[in-house]
Design an enzyme around this catalytic site. Structure first.
Site, PDB file in Angstrom:
ATOM      1  N   CYS A 104       9.202  -2.938   5.213  1.00  0.00           N
ATOM      2  CA  CYS A 104      10.121  -4.062   5.408  1.00  0.00           C
ATOM      3  C   CYS A 104       9.426  -5.321   4.901  1.00  0.00           C
ATOM      4  O   CYS A 104       8.412  -5.742   5.457  1.00  0.00           O
ATOM      5  CB  CYS A 104      10.466  -4.202   6.887  1.00  0.00           C
ATOM      6  SG  CYS A 104      11.403  -5.696   7.237  1.00  0.00           S
ATOM      7  N   GLU A 153       0.815  -1.226   0.000  1.00  0.00           N
ATOM      8  CA  GLU A 153       0.000   0.000   0.000  1.00  0.00           C
ATOM      9  C   GLU A 153       0.849   1.277   0.000  1.00  0.00           C
ATOM     10  O   GLU A 153       0.284   2.386  -0.048  1.00  0.00           O
ATOM     11  CB  GLU A 153      -0.945   0.021   1.213  1.00  0.00           C
ATOM     12  CG  GLU A 153      -2.138  -0.916   1.099  1.00  0.00           C
ATOM     13  CD  GLU A 153      -1.812  -2.377   1.308  1.00  0.00           C
ATOM     14  OE1 GLU A 153      -0.909  -2.672   2.116  1.00  0.00           O
ATOM     15  OE2 GLU A 153      -2.437  -3.231   0.657  1.00  0.00           O
ATOM     16  N   HIS A 188       4.559 -14.311  -2.157  1.00  0.00           N
ATOM     17  CA  HIS A 188       4.150 -12.934  -1.856  1.00  0.00           C
ATOM     18  C   HIS A 188       5.311 -11.961  -1.910  1.00  0.00           C
ATOM     19  O   HIS A 188       5.166 -10.838  -2.369  1.00  0.00           O
ATOM     20  CB  HIS A 188       3.506 -12.863  -0.459  1.00  0.00           C
ATOM     21  CG  HIS A 188       2.030 -12.960  -0.516  1.00  0.00           C
ATOM     22  ND1 HIS A 188       1.381 -14.162  -0.605  1.00  0.00           N
ATOM     23  CD2 HIS A 188       1.082 -11.996  -0.539  1.00  0.00           C
ATOM     24  CE1 HIS A 188       0.082 -13.937  -0.666  1.00  0.00           C
ATOM     25  NE2 HIS A 188      -0.120 -12.641  -0.628  1.00  0.00           N
ATOM     26  N   PHE A 212      12.859   5.295  -1.720  1.00  0.00           N
ATOM     27  CA  PHE A 212      12.624   3.859  -1.486  1.00  0.00           C
ATOM     28  C   PHE A 212      13.294   3.435  -0.176  1.00  0.00           C
ATOM     29  O   PHE A 212      14.421   2.938  -0.167  1.00  0.00           O
ATOM     30  CB  PHE A 212      13.192   3.074  -2.679  1.00  0.00           C
ATOM     31  CG  PHE A 212      12.856   1.609  -2.692  1.00  0.00           C
ATOM     32  CD1 PHE A 212      11.609   1.165  -3.097  1.00  0.00           C
ATOM     33  CD2 PHE A 212      13.799   0.665  -2.306  1.00  0.00           C
ATOM     34  CE1 PHE A 212      11.301  -0.186  -3.123  1.00  0.00           C
ATOM     35  CE2 PHE A 212      13.501  -0.696  -2.321  1.00  0.00           C
ATOM     36  CZ  PHE A 212      12.249  -1.112  -2.729  1.00  0.00           C
TER      37      PHE A 212
HETATM   38  N1  RBF Z   1       3.774  -6.464   3.934  1.00  0.00           N
HETATM   39  C1  RBF Z   1       4.991  -6.009   4.267  1.00  0.00           C
HETATM   40  O1  RBF Z   1       5.195  -4.794   4.354  1.00  0.00           O
HETATM   41  N2  RBF Z   1       6.028  -6.889   4.507  1.00  0.00           N
HETATM   42  C2  RBF Z   1       5.881  -8.233   4.412  1.00  0.00           C
HETATM   43  O2  RBF Z   1       6.858  -8.960   4.667  1.00  0.00           O
HETATM   44  C3  RBF Z   1       4.614  -8.731   4.053  1.00  0.00           C
HETATM   45  N3  RBF Z   1       4.427 -10.065   3.909  1.00  0.00           N
HETATM   46  C4  RBF Z   1       3.200 -10.520   3.556  1.00  0.00           C
HETATM   47  C5  RBF Z   1       3.006 -11.900   3.397  1.00  0.00           C
HETATM   48  C6  RBF Z   1       1.759 -12.401   3.059  1.00  0.00           C
HETATM   49  C7  RBF Z   1       1.583 -13.868   2.915  1.00  0.00           C
HETATM   50  C8  RBF Z   1       0.675 -11.489   2.858  1.00  0.00           C
HETATM   51  C9  RBF Z   1      -0.694 -11.997   2.498  1.00  0.00           C
HETATM   52  C10 RBF Z   1       0.871 -10.132   3.000  1.00  0.00           C
HETATM   53  C11 RBF Z   1       2.111  -9.627   3.350  1.00  0.00           C
HETATM   54  N4  RBF Z   1       2.315  -8.249   3.505  1.00  0.00           N
HETATM   55  C12 RBF Z   1       3.560  -7.793   3.832  1.00  0.00           C
HETATM   56  C13 RBF Z   1       1.191  -7.295   3.424  1.00  0.00           C
HETATM   57  C14 RBF Z   1       1.038  -6.644   2.054  1.00  0.00           C
HETATM   58  O3  RBF Z   1       2.045  -5.647   1.842  1.00  0.00           O
HETATM   59  C15 RBF Z   1      -0.348  -5.947   1.974  1.00  0.00           C
HETATM   60  O4  RBF Z   1      -0.485  -5.039   3.038  1.00  0.00           O
HETATM   61  C16 RBF Z   1      -1.511  -6.936   2.033  1.00  0.00           C
HETATM   62  O5  RBF Z   1      -1.327  -7.980   1.096  1.00  0.00           O
HETATM   63  C17 RBF Z   1      -2.857  -6.223   1.740  1.00  0.00           C
HETATM   64  O6  RBF Z   1      -2.838  -5.650   0.436  1.00  0.00           O
END
Ligand code: RBF
Length: 164
Positions: A89, A67, A97, A122
């Site tokens: 991070c 986001e 993902h 970034f």
């Molecule tokens: N968002 C992060 O900022 N860092 C992550 O390491 C991260 N890992 C994710 C792993 C999975 C399996 C999922 C479903 C989401 C992850 N997200 C992570 C959240 C992602 O950036 C986002 O907020 C959500 O997918 C909602 O659009």
């Protein structure tokens, strides 16, 4: 230089442009919150060290790194900032993902850089392990928040000087 050889907190303060008149936004992803809080705090401390006024630092939060581009776009549309730092991070997990999020956030931030007037930094760690993230969020390789704040000051100054 690979980041393994670089301490992200090291720079020459004398080479940094005057930042006292800059307004800087910071968009922070809430995933891996302990890491992103440490990155954001280091960015804030560095901006304050270089005389950015406290009232000219705007902090907003988004759920995850995916986001960050949209949260940044909202800030760009609703404010007059000189640069915006994206803090996130992303740590490699068991599924794909990681790839999709890293790809989306890096391309989203680059699009904002090329399609808007505001430099977008970034400040996102993309690591294989949590330890690698900790090492770059105030650990043995310094803090990427410091590096991001310095990049924001440099890019904001570059933009201001070019428009004179
Ligand atoms: N968002 C992060 O900022 N860092 C992550 O390491 C991260 N890992 C994710 C792993 C999975 C399996 C999922 C479903 C989401 C992850 N997200 C992570 C959240 C992602 O950036 C986002 O907020 C959500 O997918 C909602 O659009």
């Amino acid at each position: 230089m690979s980041s393994e050889l670089k301490n992200l907190s090291c720079y020459d303060p004398a080479a940094i442009p005057d930042a006292s008149n800059l307004s800087i936004g910071i968009v922070v992803a809430e995933w891996n919150e302990d890491i992103t809080t440490s990155l954001a705090q280091a960015a804030i401390d560095t901006l304050l060290k270089h005389k950015v006024k406290k009232e000219n630092i705007y902090i907003t939060y988004v759920p995850g790194s995916f986001e960050l581009p949209k949260g940044t776009k909202f800030l760009i549309d609703n404010s007059k900032l000189d640069a915006i730092i994206c803090i996130g991070c992303v740590i490699q997990g068991e599924t794909r993902h990681f790839e999709f999020i890293c790809q989306a956030v890096s391309q989203g931030i680059m699009k904002l850089n090329l399609n808007t007037d505001i430099p977008v930094i970034f400040g996102v760690l993309t690591t294989n392990t949590r330890q690698q993230a900790e090492d770059r969020a105030g650990g043995k390789y310094g803090n990427k928040g410091v590096e991001s704040a310095i990049a924001a000051i440099k890019m904001a100054s570059l933009k201001k000087n070019n428009l004179k």
